[in-house]
Write an enzyme that holds these catalytic residues in place. Sequence first.
Site, short mmCIF file in Angstrom:
data_model
loop_
_atom_site.label_atom_id
_atom_site.label_comp_id
_atom_site.label_asym_id
_atom_site.label_seq_id
_atom_site.Cartn_x
_atom_site.Cartn_y
_atom_site.Cartn_z
N GLY A 14 26.89 -97.66 -4.62
CA GLY A 14 27.44 -97.98 -3.29
C GLY A 14 28.49 -99.07 -3.39
O GLY A 14 28.29 -100.05 -4.11
N ARG A 75 28.09 -91.95 -7.98
CA ARG A 75 26.79 -92.04 -8.65
C ARG A 75 26.78 -90.88 -9.63
O ARG A 75 27.03 -89.75 -9.26
CB ARG A 75 25.65 -91.93 -7.62
CG ARG A 75 25.66 -93.11 -6.63
CD ARG A 75 24.45 -93.14 -5.71
NE ARG A 75 24.34 -94.44 -5.06
CZ ARG A 75 24.62 -94.68 -3.78
NH1 ARG A 75 25.01 -93.69 -2.99
NH2 ARG A 75 24.50 -95.89 -3.27
N ASP A 106 21.36 -101.81 -9.72
CA ASP A 106 20.49 -101.63 -10.89
C ASP A 106 20.81 -100.38 -11.71
O ASP A 106 20.73 -100.41 -12.94
CB ASP A 106 19.00 -101.71 -10.50
CG ASP A 106 18.63 -100.79 -9.36
OD1 ASP A 106 19.53 -100.10 -8.83
OD2 ASP A 106 17.45 -100.74 -9.00
N THR A 128 26.24 -105.39 -4.13
CA THR A 128 25.57 -104.57 -3.11
C THR A 128 25.40 -105.41 -1.86
O THR A 128 25.06 -106.59 -1.94
CB THR A 128 24.18 -104.06 -3.57
OG1 THR A 128 23.45 -103.63 -2.39
CG2 THR A 128 23.34 -105.08 -4.28
N ASP A 130 23.05 -105.21 0.07
CA ASP A 130 21.63 -105.39 0.35
C ASP A 130 21.05 -106.74 -0.14
O ASP A 130 20.01 -107.16 0.33
CB ASP A 130 20.80 -104.26 -0.29
CG ASP A 130 21.27 -102.89 0.14
OD1 ASP A 130 21.92 -102.78 1.20
OD2 ASP A 130 21.00 -101.92 -0.60
N ASP A 132 19.55 -107.22 -2.87
CA ASP A 132 18.19 -106.88 -3.30
C ASP A 132 18.04 -106.89 -4.83
O ASP A 132 17.20 -106.21 -5.38
CB ASP A 132 17.78 -105.51 -2.74
CG ASP A 132 18.66 -104.39 -3.25
OD1 ASP A 132 19.73 -104.68 -3.81
OD2 ASP A 132 18.28 -103.22 -3.08
N ARG A 174 18.60 -100.81 2.66
CA ARG A 174 17.66 -99.97 1.90
C ARG A 174 16.23 -100.47 2.15
O ARG A 174 15.85 -100.57 3.30
CB ARG A 174 18.01 -99.98 0.41
CG ARG A 174 17.67 -98.67 -0.28
CD ARG A 174 18.09 -98.70 -1.73
NE ARG A 174 19.51 -98.53 -1.92
CZ ARG A 174 20.14 -97.36 -1.98
NH1 ARG A 174 19.44 -96.27 -1.85
NH2 ARG A 174 21.44 -97.29 -2.16
O1 F6P Z 1 22.77 -100.03 -1.25
C1 F6P Z 1 23.76 -100.11 -0.26
C2 F6P Z 1 23.46 -99.17 0.88
O2 F6P Z 1 24.49 -99.28 1.83
C3 F6P Z 1 22.09 -99.34 1.53
O3 F6P Z 1 22.07 -100.42 2.43
C4 F6P Z 1 21.89 -98.01 2.18
O4 F6P Z 1 20.53 -97.72 2.32
C5 F6P Z 1 22.55 -97.07 1.17
O5 F6P Z 1 23.43 -97.84 0.39
C6 F6P Z 1 23.33 -95.94 1.79
O6 F6P Z 1 23.77 -95.12 0.76
P1 F6P Z 1 24.88 -93.99 0.92
O7 F6P Z 1 26.21 -94.66 0.85
O8 F6P Z 1 24.66 -93.10 -0.24
O9 F6P Z 1 24.67 -93.37 2.25
#
Ligand code: F6P
Length: 358
Positions: A14, A75, A106, A128, A130, A132, A174
Amino acid sequence: MAKFRKIGILTSGGDAPGMNAAVRAVAREAMHEGVQVVGIREGYQGLIEGNVFDMTTHDVSGIITHGGTVLYSSRSPMFMTDEGMKMALKTCEEHDIDAIVALGGDGTFRGATKLTHNGIPSIGIPCTIDNDITATEHTIGFDTAMNTVLSMVDALRETCESHKRCNVIEVMGRDCGLIALHTGLTTGALAIAIPEMPFDEDFAIGKLASARAQGKRGLIALASEGMKPVGDHKYSEYFAEQIEKRTGIETKFARCGHIIRGGAPTLRDRLIATAMGYAAVQELLAGKSNEVMCIIDGKIAPVEINYALILDRMYKGRLEDGDLDQFTQEQLASMKETCRIRRREIEYLYQMANSISF
Ligand code: F6P
């Protein structure tokens, strides 16, 4: 000092505001040290496919102000296969890439470890929204995302005030409630629901009702996306319905969604990104690899990637058999202490939020 011909940079997973600032710092510091720089587009997938280009100082000029990532992201499950790794190593060989700085979370760090073990020394930079990644106090993007939430919630509060409404706002993160917790505290939310703490729904609804009874017009509640769903409802939506049903207060629901992943990075994110990017190159040149740049006690501190990954699993209760075997008693004690500090910070802020919101 290790001699490198070229250092590759990639952004994976992300995106997060501030990634560009880190790309710029890595590129500029490497060039300053006389090392050439290769930009790898679309993360590890780009490394597999040879989607790379020689970077000049001009390529990173002006990008510090922009969100997203100029290198694009992806990814790549294929990168974790033997075939994917073989193709990635071929790209490194063809383009004289001797080392890699990988920006992401990670999954990105696991990729960096794999590369290191296959002869390409690599360093990770935590990006990120988050926040986290347990090993570091701050990740790149967290501050900007929170500031975006802040403006959105402040705006919603104004319209809630005008129309005598309540608004439940769901924010990303997340499984981690740090964005919701910090923004709930700083927007004056009456209720904050995060997965790390037991949420007393009756108490929260009672608080909203009592604030209304005392004449408060605009009511705000923050909920993290990581809250356990109720049936097939996201918790935040369910909570908004419950408030209206049980109190009669007109309640709207808003999801901030991906908008908080973009936007111009704040000063704090630019600064952290710049410091981490600079330090990552310094570490590589000093012969170090398989590290992630962290912030500990407010200072940049490299942490061994495997340590950071296992610490994360310990904090999140996801340890697997044998995970801890490779660490000394001292390291294990230090991991436990970090987990304790992280939990204590959340408890403290949560308690503070509950004490002063009525
Ligand atoms: O890890 C960053 C994040 O934005 C999280 O807060 C969220 O749950 C996830 O990625 C969303 O992922 P995607 O961009 O694949 O929808």
